[in-house]
Each structure stands twice: as C-alpha cells, then as structure tokens.
Design a protein around this motif. Structure first.
Motif, PDB file in Angstrom:
ATOM      1  N   MET A   1      23.084 101.411  47.381  1.00 17.20           N
ATOM      2  CA  MET A   1      24.404 100.823  47.190  1.00 17.20           C
ATOM      3  C   MET A   1      24.386  99.352  47.650  1.00 17.20           C
ATOM      4  N   HIS A   2      25.018  98.481  46.857  1.00 14.59           N
ATOM      5  CA  HIS A   2      25.055  97.068  47.228  1.00 14.59           C
ATOM      6  C   HIS A   2      26.464  96.695  47.690  1.00 14.59           C
ATOM      7  N   ILE A   3      26.551  96.114  48.901  1.00 17.23           N
ATOM      8  CA  ILE A   3      27.842  95.722  49.467  1.00 17.23           C
ATOM      9  C   ILE A   3      27.687  94.307  50.012  1.00 17.23           C
ATOM     10  N   LEU A   4      28.703  93.477  49.807  1.00 19.60           N
ATOM     11  CA  LEU A   4      28.638  92.121  50.345  1.00 19.60           C
ATOM     12  C   LEU A   4      28.985  92.170  51.836  1.00 19.60           C
ATOM     13  N   GLY A   5      28.088  91.642  52.652  1.00 27.96           N
ATOM     14  CA  GLY A   5      28.339  91.575  54.099  1.00 27.96           C
ATOM     15  C   GLY A   5      28.704  90.140  54.467  1.00 27.96           C
ATOM     16  N   ILE A   6      29.762  89.987  55.257  1.00 29.63           N
ATOM     17  CA  ILE A   6      30.176  88.640  55.676  1.00 29.63           C
ATOM     18  C   ILE A   6      30.384  88.633  57.184  1.00 29.63           C
ATOM     19  N   ASP A   7      29.862  87.603  57.828  1.00 32.17           N
ATOM     20  CA  ASP A   7      29.941  87.506  59.282  1.00 32.17           C
ATOM     21  C   ASP A   7      30.798  86.290  59.628  1.00 32.17           C
ATOM     22  N   ILE A   8      31.995  86.546  60.148  1.00 30.66           N
ATOM     23  CA  ILE A   8      32.897  85.441  60.512  1.00 30.66           C
ATOM     24  C   ILE A   8      32.664  85.103  61.980  1.00 30.66           C
ATOM     25  N   GLY A   9      32.172  83.894  62.217  1.00 32.18           N
ATOM     26  CA  GLY A   9      31.924  83.477  63.594  1.00 32.18           C
ATOM     27  C   GLY A   9      32.737  82.227  63.917  1.00 32.18           C
ATOM     28  N   GLY A  10      32.653  81.796  65.164  1.00 37.87           N
ATOM     29  CA  GLY A  10      33.422  80.640  65.607  1.00 37.87           C
ATOM     30  C   GLY A  10      32.976  79.352  64.931  1.00 37.87           C
ATOM     31  N   SER A  11      31.675  79.232  64.592  1.00 35.22           N
ATOM     32  CA  SER A  11      31.230  77.979  63.990  1.00 35.22           C
ATOM     33  C   SER A  11      30.843  78.115  62.525  1.00 35.22           C
ATOM     34  N   GLY A  12      30.457  79.304  62.099  1.00 27.41           N
ATOM     35  CA  GLY A  12      30.062  79.459  60.696  1.00 27.41           C
ATOM     36  C   GLY A  12      30.485  80.807  60.122  1.00 27.41           C
ATOM     37  N   ILE A  13      30.688  80.809  58.807  1.00 26.66           N
ATOM     38  CA  ILE A  13      30.978  82.064  58.106  1.00 26.66           C
ATOM     39  C   ILE A  13      29.838  82.238  57.105  1.00 26.66           C
ATOM     40  N   LYS A  14      29.121  83.379  57.235  1.00 24.66           N
ATOM     41  CA  LYS A  14      27.908  83.563  56.429  1.00 24.66           C
ATOM     42  C   LYS A  14      27.965  84.878  55.708  1.00 24.66           C
ATOM     43  N   THR A  20      22.442  98.734  51.236  1.00 27.06           N
ATOM     44  CA  THR A  20      22.770  99.561  52.408  1.00 27.06           C
ATOM     45  C   THR A  20      21.777 100.715  52.584  1.00 27.06           C
ATOM     46  N   LEU A  21      20.939 100.966  51.579  1.00 24.21           N
ATOM     47  CA  LEU A  21      19.950 102.044  51.733  1.00 24.21           C
ATOM     48  C   LEU A  21      18.728 101.581  52.533  1.00 24.21           C
ATOM     49  N   THR A  22      18.513 100.260  52.548  1.00 19.48           N
ATOM     50  CA  THR A  22      17.355  99.745  53.293  1.00 19.48           C
ATOM     51  C   THR A  22      17.783  98.850  54.459  1.00 19.48           C
ATOM     52  N   GLY A  23      19.067  98.439  54.477  1.00 22.66           N
ATOM     53  CA  GLY A  23      19.549  97.547  55.533  1.00 22.66           C
ATOM     54  C   GLY A  23      19.000  96.142  55.380  1.00 22.66           C
ATOM     55  N   THR A  24      18.672  95.749  54.153  1.00 27.12           N
ATOM     56  CA  THR A  24      18.140  94.395  53.965  1.00 27.12           C
ATOM     57  C   THR A  24      19.067  93.571  53.070  1.00 27.12           C
ATOM     58  N   MET A  25      19.018  92.256  53.273  1.00 29.15           N
ATOM     59  CA  MET A  25      19.808  91.352  52.452  1.00 29.15           C
ATOM     60  C   MET A  25      19.083  91.135  51.130  1.00 29.15           C
ATOM     61  N   LEU A  26      19.861  91.084  50.054  1.00 28.05           N
ATOM     62  CA  LEU A  26      19.257  90.978  48.726  1.00 28.05           C
ATOM     63  C   LEU A  26      18.958  89.542  48.327  1.00 28.05           C
ATOM     64  N   THR A  27      19.618  88.586  49.006  1.00 24.20           N
ATOM     65  CA  THR A  27      19.392  87.164  48.706  1.00 24.20           C
ATOM     66  C   THR A  27      19.411  86.408  50.027  1.00 24.20           C
ATOM     67  N   GLU A  28      19.163  85.123  49.935  1.00 32.99           N
ATOM     68  CA  GLU A  28      19.371  84.230  51.072  1.00 32.99           C
ATOM     69  C   GLU A  28      20.840  84.292  51.462  1.00 32.99           C
ATOM     70  N   ARG A  29      21.126  84.099  52.746  1.00 35.03           N
ATOM     71  CA  ARG A  29      22.528  84.033  53.163  1.00 35.03           C
ATOM     72  C   ARG A  29      23.155  82.719  52.669  1.00 35.03           C
ATOM     73  N   PHE A  30      24.481  82.741  52.498  1.00 35.31           N
ATOM     74  CA  PHE A  30      25.212  81.529  52.135  1.00 35.31           C
ATOM     75  C   PHE A  30      26.186  81.257  53.278  1.00 35.31           C
ATOM     76  N   ARG A  31      26.182  80.035  53.784  1.00 33.67           N
ATOM     77  CA  ARG A  31      26.980  79.717  54.984  1.00 33.67           C
ATOM     78  C   ARG A  31      27.908  78.543  54.740  1.00 33.67           C
ATOM     79  N   ILE A  32      29.129  78.681  55.254  1.00 33.22           N
ATOM     80  CA  ILE A  32      30.102  77.585  55.210  1.00 33.22           C
ATOM     81  C   ILE A  32      30.641  77.456  56.644  1.00 33.22           C
ATOM     82  N   PRO A  33      30.780  76.219  57.143  1.00 29.38           N
ATOM     83  CA  PRO A  33      31.310  76.080  58.511  1.00 29.38           C
ATOM     84  C   PRO A  33      32.714  76.684  58.617  1.00 29.38           C
ATOM     85  N   THR A  34      33.017  77.263  59.752  1.00 25.03           N
ATOM     86  CA  THR A  34      34.342  77.848  59.980  1.00 25.03           C
ATOM     87  C   THR A  34      35.368  76.714  60.038  1.00 25.03           C
TER      88      THR A  34
END
Ligand code: BGC
Length: 245
Positions: A1-14, A20-34
C-alpha cells in the motif's frame, strides 16, 4: 500500500510517498521550510503544496509536534499558539482533498521504529524518546502505543525536562557532550523510575551522533539509537494512516 507521509516540524515540512509494506520511501523527500509564524492555515497550505508536488490524491499521514486527539491539536509547545483547539486533520484534509490522519510526531517516529527499526521484535515496555527542538515520547507495551504521552514536559529539578535535555538546549547553551549527557541521563533515569522500560530508543537528529553521548548514559534498561533517523516521521505518519484505508 502506498501512503503519503508528511512530517511537520518547527523548521521544515517534509514528505514522500511510503510503501507501508516495506517501510521505505518511494522517492526522495520533498521539503519546504515551515512558514513563520507557523499558523494553521499557512502550514496546511504548505502540506497541500507537498501533496501537489507528488500529484497525490490518496491517503496521507501527517505528524504534528503536539498532542493530537481525533485530529484536534490540544497543545502548542513549539508551534504557533493558534493551533490549540484547531482540528488540524480536517484543515489539512480540506486543503489537500486527501483523506488525512494527523498524529503526534514522536508517536509516529515510535511506530516506524517499532515496525521497521530499532524496536522491531521487542516486546514488553519500550520507550522511544526524540531529542530535538523539544523532547517527544512514545510508549509501547507489547508493540501497542499509548499515544500522546508528552514525557518531554515532565519536571526535572523544577524545570520542564525539554528545556534542560533537548538537543536545542544543548545547542543554545553550547553544552559540551558530557554535560548534556548528564542531563539526558538524569532525565532517562527518572523515566526509568516511573516506567521500568525494557528498552529505550533514542531518536531525533542528534541520534546520528549517538556515540558522543549514549556511552555516558547509565540506565538499567538497554538503550539504542533509532535506526530510521530522518525518515522516521515520514514513514511513521504513513504507517499510522493505514487505518484510513
Ligand atoms: C511537544 C510534543 C512533541 C515533542 C517533539 C514537545 O514540545 O509537546 O508533542 O512530540 O515536542 O516534537
């Protein structure tokens, strides 16, 4: 299953799509400053930009550095106070048009570590602690999470633990590793007194430098560095959001 994971942090949102079957990211992460200030709508719009970047229309999991109950943010230690009482999950869902689950950041990191990292196969009581801008916590009993534990705000020597032992405290006070390790050690031993865990997992960016401070920690319980490092939030958010599918 493919699910978009997003991590909202104090300095960046990635974000990145996660298998989800392997726990690996399918592409490079994309980051924008918070955005600063990190007001709810401004942050939700950045999350939408990330979803748009991946042309995403499916389910999405998002971390948030605060107590999150049924999508509603209840605290705001290191983000804009406007979040308190906001249904962040609904707001992000409206901005992205994707089914969304919002989850505490340390809980997400813990879920990822328990499934694919340092906690894999560990039963009993496992405590994950993230040392970053704040201190995040996640407690597991036989792999089941007790959410929103907020152990970073326990009081140690009359002070909020995260103001003494977070990685931000180390950097801002320019503490040598030995001095900071003493504070982390005191904090972890207090947690050990309260919960007698079988295992501590130490995460957050500073866990990359674990050889500088983990040897100076004296808990009875085994203590190990996190394995997923920077990816734990993204992967854990996606794993938590499996319940949407
Ligand atoms: C927040 C927690 C969060 C932790 C790590 C603390 O200040 O209260 O909810 O998990 O920081 O970001």
């Amino acid at each position: 299953m493919h699910i978009l994971g997003i991590d909202i942090g104090g300095s960046g949102i990635k974000g990145a799509p996660v298998d989800t079957l392997t726990g690996t990211m399918l592409t490079e992460r994309f980051r924008i400053p918070t955005p600063q200030p990190s007001r709810p709508l401004a942050v939700a719009r950045v999350v939408a930009e990330i979803a748009h970047h991946f042309n995403w229309q499916g389910p999405m999991g998002c971390t948030f550095p605060a107590v999150v109950k049924n999508g509603v943010v209840e605290t705001a230690a290191n983000v804009d106070q406007g979040w308190v009482g906001t249904d962040g999950q609904m707001l992000i869902q409206q901005e992205t048009s994707c089914p969304t689950l919002l989850v505490n950041d340390a809980d997400a990191a813990g879920i990822a570590e328990m499934q694919y990292g340092a906690g894999k196969g560990h039963t009993g009581v496992v405590i994950m602690i993230t040392l970053g801008t704040g201190i995040g916590s996640a407690i597991f009993l036989n792999g089941i999470l007790l959410p929103n534990t907020e152990l970073g705000h326990l009081e140690v020597r009359g002070k909020d633990a995260e103001s003494r032992a977070s990685d931000r405290a180390r950097q801002e006070k320019d503490m040598p590793w030995e001095k900071w390790a003493e504070k982390v050690d005191e904090y972890l031993r207090y947690l050990e007194f309260l919960f007698s865990p079988d295992l501590f997992i130490i995460g957050g960016g500073v866990s990359k430098k674990h050889e500088k401070f983990l040897p100076l920690i004296h808990t009875r319980a085994q203590i190990v560095p996190a394995q997923l490092l920077n990816d734990a939030g993204i992967v854990g958010a996606a794993l938590a959001a499996r319940e949407l599918v």
